[in-house]
Design a protein around this motif. Structure first.
Motif, PDB file in Angstrom:
ATOM      1  N   ALA A 175       0.748  -1.208   0.021  1.00  0.00           N
ATOM      2  CA  ALA A 175       0.162  -0.025  -0.013  1.00  0.00           C
ATOM      3  C   ALA A 175       0.903   1.135  -0.060  1.00  0.00           C
ATOM      4  N   GLY A 176       2.048   1.195   0.667  1.00  0.00           N
ATOM      5  CA  GLY A 176       2.889   2.332   0.620  1.00  0.00           C
ATOM      6  C   GLY A 176       3.434   2.660  -0.756  1.00  0.00           C
ATOM      7  N   GLN A 177       3.710   1.546  -1.657  1.00  0.00           N
ATOM      8  CA  GLN A 177       4.152   1.662  -2.789  1.00  0.00           C
ATOM      9  C   GLN A 177       3.171   2.310  -3.554  1.00  0.00           C
ATOM     10  N   ARG A 178       2.144   2.178  -3.773  1.00  0.00           N
ATOM     11  CA  ARG A 178       0.736   2.777  -4.153  1.00  0.00           C
ATOM     12  C   ARG A 178       0.316   4.405  -3.613  1.00  0.00           C
ATOM     13  N   LEU A 179       0.740   4.398  -2.382  1.00  0.00           N
ATOM     14  CA  LEU A 179       0.554   5.861  -1.911  1.00  0.00           C
ATOM     15  C   LEU A 179       1.794   6.722  -2.515  1.00  0.00           C
ATOM     16  N   LYS A 180       2.910   6.245  -2.541  1.00  0.00           N
ATOM     17  CA  LYS A 180       4.019   6.999  -2.973  1.00  0.00           C
ATOM     18  C   LYS A 180       3.775   7.276  -4.593  1.00  0.00           C
ATOM     19  N   ALA A 181       3.348   6.455  -5.316  1.00  0.00           N
ATOM     20  CA  ALA A 181       3.503   6.458  -6.525  1.00  0.00           C
ATOM     21  C   ALA A 181       2.036   7.652  -7.258  1.00  0.00           C
ATOM     22  N   ARG A 182       1.300   7.500  -6.335  1.00  0.00           N
ATOM     23  CA  ARG A 182       0.056   8.066  -6.763  1.00  0.00           C
ATOM     24  C   ARG A 182      -0.221   9.537  -6.203  1.00  0.00           C
ATOM     25  N   THR A 183       0.585   9.791  -4.900  1.00  0.00           N
ATOM     26  CA  THR A 183       0.342  10.967  -4.119  1.00  0.00           C
ATOM     27  C   THR A 183       1.583  11.724  -3.940  1.00  0.00           C
ATOM     28  N   GLY A 184       2.658  10.920  -4.069  1.00  0.00           N
ATOM     29  CA  GLY A 184       4.065  11.425  -3.391  1.00  0.00           C
ATOM     30  C   GLY A 184       4.400  11.362  -2.008  1.00  0.00           C
ATOM     31  N   ALA A 185       3.271  10.820  -1.232  1.00  0.00           N
ATOM     32  CA  ALA A 185       3.682  10.991   0.104  1.00  0.00           C
ATOM     33  C   ALA A 185       4.425   9.830   0.646  1.00  0.00           C
ATOM     34  N   TYR A 186       5.176   9.957   1.710  1.00  0.00           N
ATOM     35  CA  TYR A 186       5.776   8.652   2.294  1.00  0.00           C
ATOM     36  C   TYR A 186       4.813   7.884   3.007  1.00  0.00           C
ATOM     37  N   LEU A 187       5.409   6.550   3.180  1.00  0.00           N
ATOM     38  CA  LEU A 187       4.407   5.569   4.001  1.00  0.00           C
ATOM     39  C   LEU A 187       4.587   6.105   5.276  1.00  0.00           C
ATOM     40  N   ILE A 188       5.807   6.350   5.915  1.00  0.00           N
ATOM     41  CA  ILE A 188       6.193   6.292   7.228  1.00  0.00           C
ATOM     42  C   ILE A 188       7.216   7.617   7.421  1.00  0.00           C
ATOM     43  N   SER A 189       7.590   7.958   8.667  1.00  0.00           N
ATOM     44  CA  SER A 189       8.587   8.827   8.957  1.00  0.00           C
ATOM     45  C   SER A 189       9.977   8.076   8.803  1.00  0.00           C
ATOM     46  N   SER A 190      10.119   6.984   9.277  1.00  0.00           N
ATOM     47  CA  SER A 190      11.290   6.199   9.649  1.00  0.00           C
ATOM     48  C   SER A 190      11.154   4.776   9.569  1.00  0.00           C
ATOM     49  N   VAL A 191      11.943   3.877   8.939  1.00  0.00           N
ATOM     50  CA  VAL A 191      11.714   2.608   8.947  1.00  0.00           C
ATOM     51  C   VAL A 191      11.908   1.984  10.268  1.00  0.00           C
ATOM     52  N   GLN A 192      12.846   2.788  11.275  1.00  0.00           N
ATOM     53  CA  GLN A 192      13.057   2.209  12.488  1.00  0.00           C
ATOM     54  C   GLN A 192      11.828   2.144  13.240  1.00  0.00           C
ATOM     55  N   THR A 193      10.869   2.806  12.853  1.00  0.00           N
ATOM     56  CA  THR A 193       9.414   2.600  13.428  1.00  0.00           C
ATOM     57  C   THR A 193       8.887   1.160  13.245  1.00  0.00           C
ATOM     58  N   ILE A 194       9.133   0.874  11.810  1.00  0.00           N
ATOM     59  CA  ILE A 194       8.539  -0.496  11.552  1.00  0.00           C
ATOM     60  C   ILE A 194       9.169  -1.651  12.348  1.00  0.00           C
ATOM     61  N   LYS A 195      10.637  -1.468  12.600  1.00  0.00           N
ATOM     62  CA  LYS A 195      11.373  -2.392  13.240  1.00  0.00           C
ATOM     63  C   LYS A 195      10.962  -2.471  14.695  1.00  0.00           C
ATOM     64  N   ASP A 196      10.930  -1.325  15.341  1.00  0.00           N
ATOM     65  CA  ASP A 196      10.318  -1.396  16.678  1.00  0.00           C
ATOM     66  C   ASP A 196       9.097  -2.074  17.067  1.00  0.00           C
ATOM     67  N   ILE A 197       8.124  -2.010  16.031  1.00  0.00           N
ATOM     68  CA  ILE A 197       6.966  -2.724  16.352  1.00  0.00           C
ATOM     69  C   ILE A 197       7.042  -4.323  16.079  1.00  0.00           C
ATOM     70  N   MET A 198       7.810  -4.787  14.816  1.00  0.00           N
ATOM     71  CA  MET A 198       7.916  -5.909  14.639  1.00  0.00           C
ATOM     72  C   MET A 198       8.672  -7.020  15.575  1.00  0.00           C
ATOM     73  N   ILE A 199       9.721  -6.396  16.185  1.00  0.00           N
ATOM     74  CA  ILE A 199      10.544  -7.342  17.023  1.00  0.00           C
ATOM     75  C   ILE A 199       9.712  -7.461  18.395  1.00  0.00           C
ATOM     76  N   ARG A 200       8.372  -6.807  18.515  1.00  0.00           N
ATOM     77  CA  ARG A 200       7.498  -7.183  19.541  1.00  0.00           C
ATOM     78  C   ARG A 200       6.672  -7.938  19.114  1.00  0.00           C
ATOM     79  N   ASP A 201       6.515  -8.076  17.862  1.00  0.00           N
ATOM     80  CA  ASP A 201       5.171  -9.120  17.143  1.00  0.00           C
ATOM     81  C   ASP A 201       5.365 -10.354  17.508  1.00  0.00           C
ATOM     82  N   GLY A 202       4.386 -11.046  18.014  1.00  0.00           N
ATOM     83  CA  GLY A 202       4.411 -12.500  18.251  1.00  0.00           C
ATOM     84  C   GLY A 202       4.829 -12.956  19.398  1.00  0.00           C
ATOM     85  N   LEU A 203       5.390 -12.192  20.428  1.00  0.00           N
ATOM     86  CA  LEU A 203       5.985 -12.489  21.687  1.00  0.00           C
ATOM     87  C   LEU A 203       4.655 -13.026  22.442  1.00  0.00           C
TER      88      LEU A 203
END
Length: 422
Positions: A175-203
């Motif tokens: 979805a982020g790829q579509r958002l960037k291609a069609r509006t120019g907006a970034y999906l997220i401020s920093s990919v570190q945020t994605i990492k911070d959540i994913m390492i907590r996922d499934g615990l």
């Protein structure tokens, strides 16, 4: 003699609280000191009238320092037993570290008895304060259930719907790829945020984030590999703005529609509406985190130092119960400071069903209430803060193509293993 009733104070708390003298002196004869950081200090000061009715002979004095200065001062006070307040506020991320030091009272013991209130509190918040030996070192007052905030108008322009963002992490990136291609907006401020959540996922309950209960390092694992892989893919696709949260560029991106989503806590809505991006009122919506992930962002606790003045420990506990077990106090803090209540009794209040204007009338508090009950607590190792810095640094090296993911995680594991043995 019975405790003067406080509006909304639980019957159990009222019957167990300390008893003031019948003829209270006109002027306070004692002082209860509470050390806090913003905005916890404001919430504590707002309770002064209730405190005076409860203990007219005891002045409530709230001492304020900025966040980092406060926790540094509390660390020093606990290690030296000099300058200890009667009550100290602690942010959730430091509770585990303070617990390992042995300087905090075990609130299971007299005159406290915190276990009697366990069922009244959000489970993960209570569990965060349980030390390895079973002692309970702090009482939660507010929590930060995780949520995704997204720009409804940007999604509409890109013909992306909420389910495209939340269905899975892979769907979120697509979805982020579509958002960037069609509006120019970034999906997220920093990919570190994605990492911070994913390492907590499934615990599972009882599993550590970076270390297990025997101090074995957990970072060289499929959980961290997956988080690093997704963060790297998002960076390679140009989906993050490469800006740090709370920076000027981050605030400008939120105001100007350059950031389509933000993964954070429910309390961020209050920050956006009050000073970060008030002009975007009505454009944001709240949703669950991608892939059903659950995460907590911050939260405040109250604790009592083991070496604080014995004569005021019962008073200190009265103050803590006032701030954490009185539904009226908890609800007021939520309404005025977006301090999401740790007290479950408040969660049935009609306020939770009211529309949130900043979110276009969405009844988002119900979403956050449900999320809070699904979050599991993680044992906090004394080296967690250092581990977070190490993992952050290693991901930066992967993002700059200086290391492979396998090498980065192996190096992190080796460094943390040496540190854990100290």
């Amino acid at each position: 003699m019975a405790l003067p009733a406080l509006s909304g104070f639980t019957a159990q708390a009222a019957t167990q609280a300390a008893t003031p003298a019948v003829a209270a002196p006109a002027e306070p004869t004692d002082v209860l000191t509470v050390a806090a950081f913003p905005l916890v200090d404001d919430i504590a000061r707002a309770a002064m009238a209730d405190w005076r009715r409860l203990h007219p002979q005891v002045e409530l004095r709230v001492l304020t320092r900025q966040y980092s200065d406060h926790h540094t001062a509390m660390t020093t006070a606990l290690s030296t037993a000099v300058g200890l307040p009667d009550v100290m506020a602690l942010e959730s991320s430091v509770v585990g570290r303070f617990a390992q030091g042995g300087g905090l009272d075990d609130l299971r013991r007299p005159p406290y008895g915190i276990e009697a209130y366990r069922q009244q509190l959000v489970p993960f918040a209570y569990d965060q304060a349980v030390a390895r030996d079973g002692s309970v070192v702090a009482m939660p007052t507010d929590i930060g259930p995780g949520t995704m905030l997204y720009r409804h108008d940007i999604l509409a322009r890109a013909e992306v719907v909420e389910d495209d963002l939340t269905r899975s992490w892979d769907a979120y990136i697509a979805a982020g790829q579509r958002l960037k291609a069609r509006t120019g907006a970034y999906l997220i401020s920093s990919v570190q945020t994605i990492k911070d959540i994913m390492i907590r996922d499934g615990l599972n309950t009882g599993e550590g984030l970076y270390f297990d209960t025997d101090s074995r390092v957990l970072v060289n694992s499929p959980r961290f590999e997956r988080a690093f892989e997704l963060a790297l893919r998002a960076r390679q696709l140009g989906l993050d703005a490469k800006v740090s949260n709370w920076s000027n560029d981050w605030g400008a991106g939120l105001k100007q529609g350059r950031l389509a989503t933000e993964l954070s806590a429910a309390w961020l809505v209050g920050q956006l509406s009050s000073f970060v991006a008030p002009s975007t009122r009505g454009l944001w919506r709240a949703a669950p985190l991608p892939g059903g992930a659950q995460a907590a962002y911050g939260g405040a606790f109250y604790a009592i130092a083991r070496k604080s003045a014995p004569s005021r420990k019962a008073l200190a506990w009265d103050f803590i119960r006032l701030m954490t077990l009185d539904p009226a106090r908890q609800l007021q803090a939520f309404k005025t400071h977006d301090a999401f209540p740790a007290l479950r009794d408040v969660h049935a209040d009609p306020f939770f069903s009211e529309p949130v204007d900043f979110l276009g009338g969405q009844r988002a508090r119900l979403l956050w209430r449900d999320a809070a009950l699904r979050i599991t607590a993680m044992p906090v190792h004394k080296q967690n803060q250092f581990a977070e810095e190490v993992v952050q640094t290693e991901l930066d090296k992967v993002l700059r193509n200086q290391k492979t993911i396998k090498q980065a995680l192996a190096d992190a594991e080796a460094l943390l293993a040496r540190r854990a043995r100290r």
